[in-house]
Scaffold this active site. Structure first.
Site, PDB file in Angstrom:
ATOM      1  CG  ASP A  14      -1.845   1.242   1.245  1.00 25.61           C
ATOM      2  OD1 ASP A  14      -2.555   1.455   0.246  1.00 25.61           O
ATOM      3  OD2 ASP A  14      -1.846   2.001   2.233  1.00 25.61           O
ATOM      4  CB  SER A  15       0.185   4.745  -0.925  1.00 22.40           C
ATOM      5  OG  SER A  15      -1.000   4.864  -0.180  1.00 22.40           O
ATOM      6  N   GLY A  47      -2.855   9.189  -3.906  1.00 29.77           N
ATOM      7  CA  GLY A  47      -4.152   9.535  -4.506  1.00 29.77           C
ATOM      8  C   GLY A  47      -4.159  10.802  -5.339  1.00 29.77           C
ATOM      9  CB  CYS A  77      -3.163   0.798  -2.538  1.00 30.61           C
ATOM     10  SG  CYS A  77      -3.194   2.547  -2.952  1.00 30.61           S
ATOM     11  CG  ASN A  78      -9.487   1.039  -3.690  1.00 36.08           C
ATOM     12  OD1 ASN A  78     -10.281   0.374  -4.329  1.00 36.08           O
ATOM     13  ND2 ASN A  78      -9.369   0.943  -2.385  1.00 36.08           N
ATOM     14  CB  THR A  79      -4.481   5.206  -5.462  1.00 37.75           C
ATOM     15  OG1 THR A  79      -5.453   5.763  -4.565  1.00 37.75           O
ATOM     16  CG2 THR A  79      -3.966   6.284  -6.362  1.00 37.75           C
ATOM     17  CD  GLU A 162      -1.790   8.798   5.879  1.00 42.19           C
ATOM     18  OE1 GLU A 162      -0.674   9.237   6.154  1.00 42.19           O
ATOM     19  OE2 GLU A 162      -2.008   7.637   5.470  1.00 42.19           O
ATOM     20  CB  CYS A 196     -10.013   5.019  -0.343  1.00 43.75           C
ATOM     21  SG  CYS A 196      -8.492   5.549   0.480  1.00 43.75           S
ATOM     22  CG  HIS A 198      -6.158   5.692   4.161  1.00 40.80           C
ATOM     23  ND1 HIS A 198      -5.347   5.116   3.224  1.00 40.80           N
ATOM     24  CD2 HIS A 198      -5.350   6.402   4.985  1.00 40.80           C
ATOM     25  CE1 HIS A 198      -4.096   5.474   3.472  1.00 40.80           C
ATOM     26  NE2 HIS A 198      -4.070   6.252   4.527  1.00 40.80           N
TER      27      HIS A 198
END
Ligand code: DGL
Length: 277
Positions: A14-15, A47, A77-79, A162, A196, A198
């Site tokens: 993931d990012s 993103g 991660c969707n992005t 975050e 997403c 998150h």
């Protein structure tokens, strides 16, 4: 061509932190495997970045996971799934050979959506990058051409999460705003995909602003179920996934900063090591 046929850990990328909400479910459903979680926190968020940048960063991290012995990598991660997965599958995997696979989080969610919506109006809430890629619209329409997809980019949600503001009154404003903007596109939406990784951390707040009859869909469980199914159907890949139940965590940022926040996403203590890019 890599000729490593030694079983290795499953890689989860993931990012940053979001993928931990997916990893948590994967670890719950498939605890028998070894895993390496890799968070590119030093370069997050993804993103807001361009296609070229997200592809380059994601590919680099996937290659690091392959170098660490992984054969199978999940882009949690969707992005990254929206902007890099297809290019990696088409351009880069061949050089590694048939024992190397990369999977994403969008396909498992879109395959399921037809069973969940009655009104055939579905909402997507995701990062700007994921929305602009149109990946959800394209993928859903491939499986279910009768479904209408409405998207809302929620660029403020990842920063709120975050910064640990997901339960604060400050979050209400941006949760309300994006939910209203989505629902104004169609009053018939009966299912919203939290697109997403998150967003499950802010689920309580999102739930407060979404009418009770609308289903909110988080991806962790769905991705974990599809991964279990994938390994069942691909014994040749399953055989390359090492069993042992060991979890390792790497971050491109400072480990103590990562560990403190990661436990909120993973729901358990996390001890990471630094990975120098
Ligand atoms: N976790 C990423 C996703 O699922 C979003 C975070 C980011 O923007 O880097 O889209």
């Amino acid at each position: 061509m890599h000729h490593n046929q030694q079983p290795g850990p499953i890689g989860i990328f993931d990012s940053g932190y979001g993928g931990l909400t997916v990893f948590k479910e994967i670890a719950r459903q498939l605890p028998q495997y070894d895993y390496i979680y890799f968070g590119d926190n030093a370069r997050a968020p993804y993103g807001i970045r361009s296609f070229e940048t997200i592809y380059k960063y994601t590919l680099e991290c996937v290659q690091h996971l392959f170098d660490m012995g992984c054969h199978l990598v999940v882009l949690a991660c969707n992005t990254a799934s929206a902007k890099a997965l297809r290019s990696i599958q088409q351009n880069d995997l061949e050089a590694y050979g048939p024992g190397y696979k990369v999977l994403g989080v969008i396909r498992p969610t879109t395959e399921l959506i037809g069973q969940l919506t009655q009104s055939r109006h579905v909402g997507i809430m995701a990062t700007t990058g994921t929305v602009q890629s149109q990946s959800y619209v394209v993928e859903i329409n491939k499986f279910f051409p009768d479904i209408q997809v409405f998207q809302e980019a929620c660029p403020m949600w990842v920063p709120l999460i975050e910064n640990n503001e997901q339960d604060s009154p400050g979050a209400d404003y941006f949760v309300e705003k994006y939910v209203q903007e989505l629902l104004q596109q169609s009053a018939q939406i009966d299912t919203i995909i939290l697109g997403c990784t998150h967003y499950p951390l802010m689920l309580r707040k999102i739930r407060q602003h979404v009418p009770a009859q609308i289903r909110l869909l988080a991806q962790g469980e769905i991705v974990a179920e599809r991964l279990a199914d994938y390994l069942q159907r691909h014994p040749e890949i399953k055989g390359l996934c090492r069993q042992g139940g060991q979890f390792e965590f790497f971050t491109t940022e400072t480990p103590d900063v990562f560990d403190a926040k990661a436990r909120l996403f993973f729901d358990a203590p996390v001890h990471s090591r630094h990975f120098e890019l």
